[in-house]
Design a protein around this motif. Structure first.
Motif, PDB file in Angstrom:
ATOM      1  N   LEU A 207     -44.057  18.753  32.667  1.00 15.37           N
ATOM      2  CA  LEU A 207     -44.281  17.809  31.596  1.00 15.37           C
ATOM      3  C   LEU A 207     -43.476  18.392  30.595  1.00 15.37           C
ATOM      4  N   MET A 208     -42.946  19.604  30.311  1.00 15.55           N
ATOM      5  CA  MET A 208     -42.437  19.817  29.168  1.00 15.55           C
ATOM      6  C   MET A 208     -40.785  19.468  29.343  1.00 15.55           C
ATOM      7  N   GLY A 209     -40.383  19.443  30.651  1.00 15.52           N
ATOM      8  CA  GLY A 209     -39.053  18.983  30.827  1.00 15.52           C
ATOM      9  C   GLY A 209     -38.787  17.394  30.886  1.00 15.52           C
ATOM     10  N   ILE A 210     -40.067  16.635  31.177  1.00 11.76           N
ATOM     11  CA  ILE A 210     -40.093  15.433  31.003  1.00 11.76           C
ATOM     12  C   ILE A 210     -40.073  14.810  29.527  1.00 11.76           C
ATOM     13  N   ASN A 211     -40.827  15.555  28.442  1.00 15.98           N
ATOM     14  CA  ASN A 211     -40.798  15.152  27.236  1.00 15.98           C
ATOM     15  C   ASN A 211     -40.027  15.757  26.348  1.00 15.98           C
ATOM     16  N   VAL A 212     -39.412  16.817  26.431  1.00 12.52           N
ATOM     17  CA  VAL A 212     -38.763  17.544  25.616  1.00 12.52           C
ATOM     18  C   VAL A 212     -37.110  17.264  25.818  1.00 12.52           C
ATOM     19  N   THR A 213     -36.689  17.005  27.089  1.00 12.61           N
ATOM     20  CA  THR A 213     -35.328  16.762  27.073  1.00 12.61           C
ATOM     21  C   THR A 213     -34.867  15.465  26.600  1.00 12.61           C
ATOM     22  N   PRO A 214     -35.634  14.330  26.445  1.00 10.39           N
ATOM     23  CA  PRO A 214     -35.108  13.147  25.458  1.00 10.39           C
ATOM     24  C   PRO A 214     -34.917  13.361  24.096  1.00 10.39           C
ATOM     25  N   VAL A 215     -35.175  14.667  23.610  1.00 12.18           N
ATOM     26  CA  VAL A 215     -34.926  14.747  22.172  1.00 12.18           C
ATOM     27  C   VAL A 215     -33.313  14.868  22.039  1.00 12.18           C
ATOM     28  N   ALA A 216     -32.562  15.076  22.862  1.00 14.84           N
ATOM     29  CA  ALA A 216     -31.055  15.265  22.803  1.00 14.84           C
ATOM     30  C   ALA A 216     -30.475  13.848  23.023  1.00 14.84           C
ATOM     31  N   ALA A 217     -31.403  12.909  23.712  1.00 17.75           N
ATOM     32  CA  ALA A 217     -30.784  11.687  24.087  1.00 17.75           C
ATOM     33  C   ALA A 217     -29.807  10.984  23.400  1.00 17.75           C
ATOM     34  N   LEU A 218     -29.965  10.976  22.006  1.00 27.75           N
ATOM     35  CA  LEU A 218     -29.323  10.456  21.045  1.00 27.75           C
ATOM     36  C   LEU A 218     -27.743  10.811  20.942  1.00 27.75           C
ATOM     37  N   LEU A 219     -27.708  11.938  21.634  1.00 28.73           N
ATOM     38  CA  LEU A 219     -26.169  12.743  21.611  1.00 28.73           C
ATOM     39  C   LEU A 219     -25.154  11.845  22.574  1.00 28.73           C
ATOM     40  N   TYR A 220     -25.953  11.519  23.852  1.00 26.18           N
ATOM     41  CA  TYR A 220     -25.077  11.294  25.026  1.00 26.18           C
ATOM     42  C   TYR A 220     -25.482   9.915  25.626  1.00 26.18           C
ATOM     43  N   THR A 221     -26.330   9.234  25.031  1.00 21.18           N
ATOM     44  CA  THR A 221     -26.678   7.982  25.709  1.00 21.18           C
ATOM     45  C   THR A 221     -25.637   6.852  25.507  1.00 21.18           C
ATOM     46  N   PRO A 222     -25.278   6.553  24.124  1.00 22.89           N
ATOM     47  CA  PRO A 222     -24.312   5.757  23.961  1.00 22.89           C
ATOM     48  C   PRO A 222     -22.939   5.848  24.919  1.00 22.89           C
ATOM     49  N   VAL A 223     -22.614   7.188  24.867  1.00 21.88           N
ATOM     50  CA  VAL A 223     -21.407   7.739  25.972  1.00 21.88           C
ATOM     51  C   VAL A 223     -21.561   7.172  27.073  1.00 21.88           C
ATOM     52  N   LEU A 224     -22.834   7.595  27.651  1.00 28.41           N
ATOM     53  CA  LEU A 224     -23.249   7.428  29.050  1.00 28.41           C
ATOM     54  C   LEU A 224     -23.136   5.652  29.405  1.00 28.41           C
ATOM     55  N   ILE A 225     -23.703   4.915  28.538  1.00 32.04           N
ATOM     56  CA  ILE A 225     -23.605   3.721  28.836  1.00 32.04           C
ATOM     57  C   ILE A 225     -22.315   3.094  28.573  1.00 32.04           C
ATOM     58  N   ARG A 226     -21.508   3.360  27.770  1.00 29.80           N
ATOM     59  CA  ARG A 226     -19.985   3.057  27.429  1.00 29.80           C
ATOM     60  C   ARG A 226     -19.301   3.354  28.693  1.00 29.80           C
TER      61      ARG A 226
END
Length: 680
Positions: A207-226
């Motif tokens: 549960l911690m891995g599922i809920n805590v990891t998205p905190v860093a998602a703003l750093l890589y999500t646009p790069v991943l999509i592009r």
């Protein structure tokens, strides 16, 4: 004007070659005739019949780039030597023989002319038309309409396929997680099957891995999509969800925890790419409906508000399917796990307080909930069915979902530089419209997790037993799916009404829950509980559908949409993480936080709408012009493609990013025209 001579060089038609400079007769006014084919030329600014190219002209008996009658694609180019042509005052009734006597130099060989006369002009023209002309029943306009009708149907197919894939993916994820947490909660199950691996601690880390990891998602999500593109980012994220399902075949620390962390990494990219994909499909549908418009043919930005109706319809379709994922998630409970559960008198024996009087997650709940342990083979069958559904979602995205952008647009989206792609989500949050919507994003994350944990456990399960949990969440899913259709009212009503209605419903329910504590083990409260969960589904549908539609309306530029939806789902993930952290708080504290957040969100949203009405200027970060490497060719369908990245010229479609998206525009003069129109 009568043309009496025309030069043709290297003409090859109907398998016959004419070599060298050949001068042939012509008596037709306003056109030139070449034996072996008919060449219709333009004289004095007139466009001859069958000739589409306006470069077709005659000067001094020269024929330049003349289209052959009946052949719309191939051209005939005459580069013959100039000849002494008769005076323009020559009678138009003169015959070829008379002209030959007056000026024999305008013809090369009388014998060749005689051969041409023997063929007959009508027979030659008939043979040529049979060879190069279109089918007599061909209707260009009708075929064009059929083509774009197929394109529109393809867009609808893409929207439905993406919606079904999202429904299957989230349904499988929720269903498996819910089933596994209930099984792992049972003390007997843990001791018998996993006595030496500390399964309870593993569940906590999952549960911690599922809920805590998205905190860093703003750093890589646009790069991943592009980097991958919108469709392939969706496919990758759905594949990670399928990986999470497969890891539950062998429940160990080194399988469950890494797959849970991978799920946390994929949450924000999945829903950000989904939101971007649906909004982009609405824009493409507009282009295919209005394919005759000049700005569509030139691939320029559509007028302000042109795509709003399609954004509303497609987002409604998506969330109608998405809320059904809560129904799909309960299938393992309904058809498998419910047969192994104890009755509520056993599981709720130690529960003393429910609802607003409770603390944490259902204190006093029995540590043993399974009256018999499910066989391993039955578990494998259920997990295999879930794995098949996850694999089906992958196939739906791979096969049925088309690309969101043209290949050249995908190149342009990536060519602004990876550093700029990394920075732009942070720069977009300087826009006051997004800052005013942040409390609404946070509340959206609060309410969806609260209904799945706080309400369903501390109110529903506490009063009706664990065996009714699946039916409560199914009622929520059906209600959310049906009420998402109410978003179509935005086609006629003001957009504020949708979000305000959802906030009013949730506000009334939060006050009711704050004042109400159900009695444990009392089934007579079931109608009231189901009514509350149905109304909560109504508010959730209006809230989530309204936010996505609002973002599609405010940010119509296709270069910005992935950044905007990344910001939305990142703040939503942060809110879900907060709900995970506050699980031990008293219920009154949770309800108070949610009620306060809802009030702030609605006040901030109305303030934003007021600023827009008052034409308050907002800051749009500049999106740099694509930087292309001059290596080989880029475009197959465009001319001058190598000049699109130059410093002095924009692309063919007129999209100069320096003009469209000035750097952090703060005054009306710096704002682009289309973005100034947004203020109205």
């Amino acid at each position: 004007m009568e043309v009496l001579g025309i030069g043709v060089h290297g003409l090859r038609m109907l398998g016959t070659s004419v070599h060298g400079p050949v001068v042939l007769g012509c008596t037709a006014q306003g056109s030139g005739m070449v034996w072996g084919c008919w060449a219709w030329v333009q004289l004095q600014g007139y466009k001859p019949h069958g000739c589409r190219a306006w470069q077709c002209w005659v000067q001094g008996c020269w024929a330049q780039r003349c289209k052959v009658r009946g052949c719309r694609s191939a051209g005939v180019q005459g580069l013959g030597v100039p000849t002494r042509c008769p005076s323009p005052t020559t009678s138009t009734q003169a015959t070829p023989e008379a002209v030959m006597e007056k000026d024999p130099n305008c013809y090369q060989d009388a014998a060749k002319t005689a051969v041409g006369d023997a063929l007959g002009t009508e027979g030659t023209e008939t043979q040529l038309d049979d060879f190069v002309s279109t089918h007599p029943d061909y209707n260009e306009e009708e075929e064009e309409q059929k083509y774009f009708r197929r394109k529109r149907l393809g867009v609808i197919k893409n929207v439905v396929a993406a919606s079904l894939a999202g429904m299957l993916t989230y349904g499988v994820y929720l269903g498996l997680l819910q089933m596994q947490l209930i099984l792992h909660y049972d003390e007997t199950y843990r001791e018998v099957k996993y006595s030496n691996i500390q399964l309870e601690d593993i569940d906590h880390k999952v549960l911690m891995g599922i809920n805590v990891t998205p905190v860093a998602a703003l750093l890589y999500t646009p790069v991943l999509i592009r980097f991958f593109g919108t469709k392939w980012a969706m496919f990758l994220a759905v594949g990670i969800y399928a990986l999470f399902v497969s890891s539950n075949y062998w429940e160990r620390y080194y399988t469950l925890v890494p797959s849970a962390v991978a799920i946390g990494v994929a949450i924000v990219p999945l829903w950000a790419s989904m939101g971007n994909y649906i909004t982009r499909m609405a824009q493409k549908y507009y282009e295919y409906v209005n394919y005759k418009e000049e700005h569509v043919q030139e691939q320029q930005r559509a007028p302000r508000g042109a795509c709003h109706a399609y954004v509303i319809i497609f987002q409604t379709i998506f969330y109608t399917c998405f809320h059904l994922s809560f129904v799909c998630a309960q299938m393992p409970m309904v058809f498998f796990l419910n047969t192994y559960l104890y009755h509520l008198n056993h599981t709720l024996f130690g529960v003393k307080h429910c609802g607003t009087l409770s603390h944490g997650i259902l204190p006093g709940f029995n540590k043993t909930v399974l009256q018999s342990l499910p066989r391993s083979m039955n578990l494998i069958i259920v997990e295999s069915a879930l794995m098949a559904a996850a694999f089906l979602a992958m196939l739906v995205v791979l096969v049925l979902c088309g690309s969101a952008y043209r290949p050249t647009e995908e190149i342009d989206l990536r060519s602004i530089g990876w550093g700029n792609i990394f920075q732009l989500p942070f720069k977009h949050m300087r826009d006051y419209r997004l800052r005013h919507l942040l409390p609404l994003f946070i509340y959206s994350g609060f309410e969806v997790l609260f209904v799945c944990t706080g309400f369903s456990l501390n109110y529903g399960v506490c009063a009706l037993g664990l065996e009714k949990l699946a039916y409560l969440l199914m009622a929520y899913g059906f209600s959310g799916s049906a009420c998402s259709m109410l978003a179509l009212g935005m086609l006629r009503l003001r957009r504020q009404l949708l979000l305000l209605a959802g906030a009013f419903v949730h506000g009334a329910l939060l006050v009711t829950l704050f004042c109400w504590a159900p009695e444990p083990r009392l089934l007579l409260q079931a109608p009231l509980l189901f009514t509350i969960v149905v109304l909560w589904g109504l508010g959730s549908a209006l809230n989530k559908t309204g936010i996505s539609i609002l973002l599609g309306m405010l940010y119509e530029d296709k270069d910005r949409q992935d950044f905007i939806f990344t910001i939305y789902h990142w703040w939503q993930a942060l809110a879900i993480f907060t709900v995970y952290l506050w699980s031990g708080l008293p219920m009154k504290a949770k309800l108070s936080i949610m009620l306060l957040t809802l009030a702030v969100a609605m006040g901030s949203y109305l303030w934003m709408e007021r600023k827009l009405v008052q034409h308050v200027q907002y800051r749009l970060p500049r999106i740099p012009r694509p930087r292309h490497k001059m290596r080989g060719y880029r475009y197959l369908e465009e001319d001058d493609s190598d000049e699109t990245g130059s410093d002095n010229e924009g692309g063919k479609d007129g999209k100069d990013d320096n003009d469209e998206h000035p750097a952090e525009a703060t005054s009306e003069e710096e704002l682009p025209k289309n973005d100034r129109d947004q203020l109205g």
